[in-house]
Design a protein around this motif. Structure first.
Motif, PDB file in Angstrom:
ATOM      1  N   GLU A 285       0.857  -1.207   0.080  1.00 21.32           N
ATOM      2  CA  GLU A 285      -0.125   0.158   0.106  1.00 21.32           C
ATOM      3  C   GLU A 285       1.124   1.214  -0.038  1.00 21.32           C
ATOM      4  N   LYS A 286       1.819   1.283   0.895  1.00 22.98           N
ATOM      5  CA  LYS A 286       2.961   2.409   0.835  1.00 22.98           C
ATOM      6  C   LYS A 286       3.474   2.669  -0.152  1.00 22.98           C
ATOM      7  N   LEU A 287       4.123   1.385  -0.932  1.00 25.73           N
ATOM      8  CA  LEU A 287       4.672   1.561  -2.161  1.00 25.73           C
ATOM      9  C   LEU A 287       3.643   2.084  -3.095  1.00 25.73           C
ATOM     10  N   ALA A 288       2.570   1.502  -3.450  1.00 25.63           N
ATOM     11  CA  ALA A 288       1.728   1.934  -4.358  1.00 25.63           C
ATOM     12  C   ALA A 288       1.453   3.617  -4.366  1.00 25.63           C
ATOM     13  N   LYS A 289       1.263   4.017  -3.033  1.00 18.66           N
ATOM     14  CA  LYS A 289       1.027   5.546  -3.014  1.00 18.66           C
ATOM     15  C   LYS A 289       2.136   6.310  -3.128  1.00 18.66           C
ATOM     16  N   ARG A 290       3.333   5.748  -3.182  1.00 26.76           N
ATOM     17  CA  ARG A 290       4.767   6.367  -3.632  1.00 26.76           C
ATOM     18  C   ARG A 290       4.559   6.465  -4.841  1.00 26.76           C
ATOM     19  N   LYS A 291       4.228   5.633  -5.670  1.00 27.40           N
ATOM     20  CA  LYS A 291       4.161   5.723  -7.210  1.00 27.40           C
ATOM     21  C   LYS A 291       3.133   6.448  -7.491  1.00 27.40           C
ATOM     22  N   ASP A 292       1.797   6.600  -7.110  1.00 31.44           N
ATOM     23  CA  ASP A 292       1.105   7.605  -7.415  1.00 31.44           C
ATOM     24  C   ASP A 292       1.488   8.808  -7.482  1.00 31.44           C
ATOM     25  N   ILE A 293       1.954   8.957  -6.121  1.00 36.25           N
ATOM     26  CA  ILE A 293       2.514  10.590  -5.876  1.00 36.25           C
ATOM     27  C   ILE A 293       3.618  10.954  -6.832  1.00 36.25           C
ATOM     28  N   SER A 294       4.434  10.143  -7.149  1.00 37.82           N
ATOM     29  CA  SER A 294       5.497  10.466  -8.356  1.00 37.82           C
ATOM     30  C   SER A 294       4.811  10.405  -9.460  1.00 37.82           C
ATOM     31  N   ARG A 295       4.017   9.728 -10.029  1.00 37.95           N
ATOM     32  CA  ARG A 295       3.235   9.849 -11.330  1.00 37.95           C
ATOM     33  C   ARG A 295       2.475  11.024 -11.418  1.00 37.95           C
ATOM     34  N   ASP A 296       1.777  11.599 -10.355  1.00 37.88           N
ATOM     35  CA  ASP A 296       0.958  12.755 -10.425  1.00 37.88           C
ATOM     36  C   ASP A 296       2.067  14.136 -10.524  1.00 37.88           C
ATOM     37  N   ILE A 297       2.927  14.086  -9.692  1.00 37.50           N
ATOM     38  CA  ILE A 297       3.848  15.182  -9.780  1.00 37.50           C
ATOM     39  C   ILE A 297       4.608  15.367 -11.250  1.00 37.50           C
ATOM     40  N   LEU A 298       4.992  14.012 -11.576  1.00 31.67           N
ATOM     41  CA  LEU A 298       5.933  14.229 -12.781  1.00 31.67           C
ATOM     42  C   LEU A 298       5.207  14.343 -14.048  1.00 31.67           C
ATOM     43  N   ARG A 299       3.737  13.964 -14.149  1.00 28.80           N
ATOM     44  CA  ARG A 299       2.916  14.327 -15.171  1.00 28.80           C
ATOM     45  C   ARG A 299       2.992  15.762 -15.405  1.00 28.80           C
ATOM     46  N   ASP A 300       3.204  16.705 -14.646  1.00 25.83           N
ATOM     47  CA  ASP A 300       2.985  17.950 -14.910  1.00 25.83           C
ATOM     48  C   ASP A 300       4.477  18.841 -15.138  1.00 25.83           C
ATOM     49  N   ARG A 301       5.467  17.721 -14.984  1.00 29.34           N
ATOM     50  CA  ARG A 301       6.935  18.228 -15.044  1.00 29.34           C
ATOM     51  C   ARG A 301       7.724  17.594 -16.228  1.00 29.34           C
ATOM     52  N   MET A 302       7.739  16.384 -16.523  1.00 29.58           N
ATOM     53  CA  MET A 302       8.365  15.610 -17.496  1.00 29.58           C
ATOM     54  C   MET A 302       7.553  15.642 -18.604  1.00 29.58           C
ATOM     55  N   GLY A 303       8.541  15.254 -19.729  1.00 29.72           N
ATOM     56  CA  GLY A 303       7.885  15.353 -21.054  1.00 29.72           C
ATOM     57  C   GLY A 303       6.726  14.287 -21.141  1.00 29.72           C
ATOM     58  N   LYS A 304       6.876  13.176 -20.788  1.00 26.38           N
ATOM     59  CA  LYS A 304       5.547  12.252 -20.730  1.00 26.38           C
ATOM     60  C   LYS A 304       5.947  11.112 -19.889  1.00 26.38           C
ATOM     61  N   VAL A 305       4.874  10.697 -19.112  1.00 25.51           N
ATOM     62  CA  VAL A 305       4.982   9.470 -18.072  1.00 25.51           C
ATOM     63  C   VAL A 305       4.058   8.562 -18.432  1.00 25.51           C
ATOM     64  N   THR A 306       4.274   7.309 -18.665  1.00 22.19           N
ATOM     65  CA  THR A 306       3.692   6.085 -18.978  1.00 22.19           C
ATOM     66  C   THR A 306       4.001   5.009 -17.858  1.00 22.19           C
ATOM     67  N   GLU A 307       2.708   4.432 -17.423  1.00 22.03           N
ATOM     68  CA  GLU A 307       2.899   3.096 -16.463  1.00 22.03           C
ATOM     69  C   GLU A 307       2.928   1.894 -17.111  1.00 22.03           C
ATOM     70  N   LEU A 308       3.795   0.999 -16.739  1.00 21.76           N
ATOM     71  CA  LEU A 308       3.892  -0.412 -17.032  1.00 21.76           C
ATOM     72  C   LEU A 308       3.364  -1.509 -16.041  1.00 21.76           C
ATOM     73  N   HIS A 309       2.432  -2.166 -16.435  1.00 19.16           N
ATOM     74  CA  HIS A 309       1.936  -3.168 -15.514  1.00 19.16           C
ATOM     75  C   HIS A 309       2.198  -4.523 -15.506  1.00 19.16           C
ATOM     76  N   ALA A 310       2.740  -4.894 -14.395  1.00 24.63           N
ATOM     77  CA  ALA A 310       3.299  -6.447 -14.445  1.00 24.63           C
ATOM     78  C   ALA A 310       1.958  -7.340 -14.844  1.00 24.63           C
ATOM     79  N   GLU A 311       2.238  -8.614 -15.394  1.00 29.50           N
ATOM     80  CA  GLU A 311       1.092  -9.418 -15.444  1.00 29.50           C
ATOM     81  C   GLU A 311       1.438 -10.770 -15.457  1.00 29.50           C
ATOM     82  N   GLY A 312       0.625 -11.891 -15.294  1.00 31.54           N
ATOM     83  CA  GLY A 312       1.093 -13.326 -15.455  1.00 31.54           C
ATOM     84  C   GLY A 312       0.873 -13.875 -13.790  1.00 31.54           C
TER      85      GLY A 312
END
Length: 356
Positions: A285-312
């Protein structure tokens, strides 16, 4: 720009068949499993204190990293990756040393191997031959011969990672992992249909991302405890396959230092394309929250942000689902620019100058 829907064109440009090799990872990993299971290895009866992995590059050293990540909560011994000419001071008769050189001629590994043997360490080698095989025969060191391919071990993880995993089981250090390995093979067989060259852009995530990141610098964020080496692998593949400078880091570590760099001038930060690795099963839960926060901050700053999801099914398959996606992205990215993904001219130049 090359049309990634033109299958004939992209296969012609891929002159050494790295796309075909990647599409056949399922078969390669199955062969690696069979070779490793047939490998005769007597338990030396030693009380190992640590494991040292001698390996360089995107195939050998990364295999050690993937092994350490996958077995994070199971491996009872510390595992260190040694990529240089010398072994650390602690190496002795109680050290298990994996010696990995696909060509058998990697000078750093040959140097470190000689030191490990001199210290009395228990060594096991995986190689396609060369000087390393000769030295193993001379020294009575067990070694597994794997197919030589074309001398680009970054596309031969099935012949490197899988034997290491099986050997650990043979030595009684971990439980047998055949079921997990077969899960990876099944995962590859399914994902090949979605990422392979014959799958059109509209249905192919790997091709879509490869096109999207043109003109950007790849940045890969993984996470502890299981996706640090996966991020490292993808970053390396951008270097060797895509001929692009690329970078990686891991959460939560980067929130204590690198994240401050997100305040760099916008014209510089906007050149980065972030690939965030995610796993709904492994991320706490804490790790997912950190990733969410990082994604949201960087979407407004970096060129592009894409999430890749593990499966299997299972941790190993989920890790390798992202390795597989990253491999395909890194192969399509240079093809978009009309560049053959396999040759490594700069590495060959280094080798030539070192031999002078």
């Amino acid at each position: 720009m090359i049309d990634l829907n033109d299958v004939q064109k992209i296969r012609e440009l891929d002159s050494m068949g790295s796309l075909v090799t990647t599409e056949h990872y399922a078969e390669q990993f199955a062969e690696g499993l069979a070779l490793a299971q047939a490998f005769g290895l007597d338990n030396p009866g030693r009380a190992f204190h640590e494991i040292l992995m001698l390996g360089t590059g995107g195939g050998s050293s990364v295999s050690g990293g993937l092994l350490r990540s996958y077995l994070f909560d199971e491996l009872p011994l510390p595992l260190a990756i040694n990529q240089g000419y010398h072994v650390p001071a602690y190496v002795d008769a109680n050290t298990l040393v994996f010696v990995i050189s696909h060509s058998g001629n990697t000078e750093e590994i040959l140097s470190a191997y000689d030191q490990a043997v001199e210290r009395g360490a228990f060594c096991v080698a995986v190689t396609a031959g060369g000087k390393l095989a000769d030295r193993c025969r001379r020294d009575g060191v067990p070694y597994l011969i794997v197919p030589p391919d074309i001398g680009h071990p970054r596309r031969d993880l099935g012949y490197i990672f899988i034997p290491l995993l099986v050997i650990l089981g043979k030595l009684g250090i971990i439980e047998d992992k055949r079921a997990d390995i077969e899960g990876v093979i099944d995962c590859f067989a399914a994902l090949k249909q979605r990422y392979g060259a014959d799958c059109p852009i509209g249905d192919n995530l790997a091709k879509q991302i490869a096109i999207d990141l043109q003109g950007y610098i790849p940045l890969v964020y993984g996470s502890l405890d299981y996706y640090d080496a996966v991020a490292w692998r993808i970053k390396n593949q951008f270097g060797e396959n895509s001929k692009l400078m690329a970078f990686y880091n891991v959460i939560p570590n980067l929130h204590h230092d690198e994240a401050v760099g997100w305040d760099m001038p916008q014209e510089l930060l906007s050149r980065f394309y972030l690939l965030m690795l995610r796993d709904r099963e492994a991320d706490s839960e804490k790790l997912a929250k950190r990733k969410d926060i990082s994604r949201d901050i960087l979407r407004d700053r970096m060129g592009k942000v894409t999430e890749l999801h593990a499966e299997g099914q299972g941790r190993l398959a989920r890790m390798f689902s992202l390795v597989y996606l990253g491999d395909f992205i890194s192969l399509y990215a240079p093809i978009c620019r009309g560049v053959d993904p396999t040759p490594v001219d700069v590495i060959n130049l280094f080798k030539k100058k070192m031999a002078e």
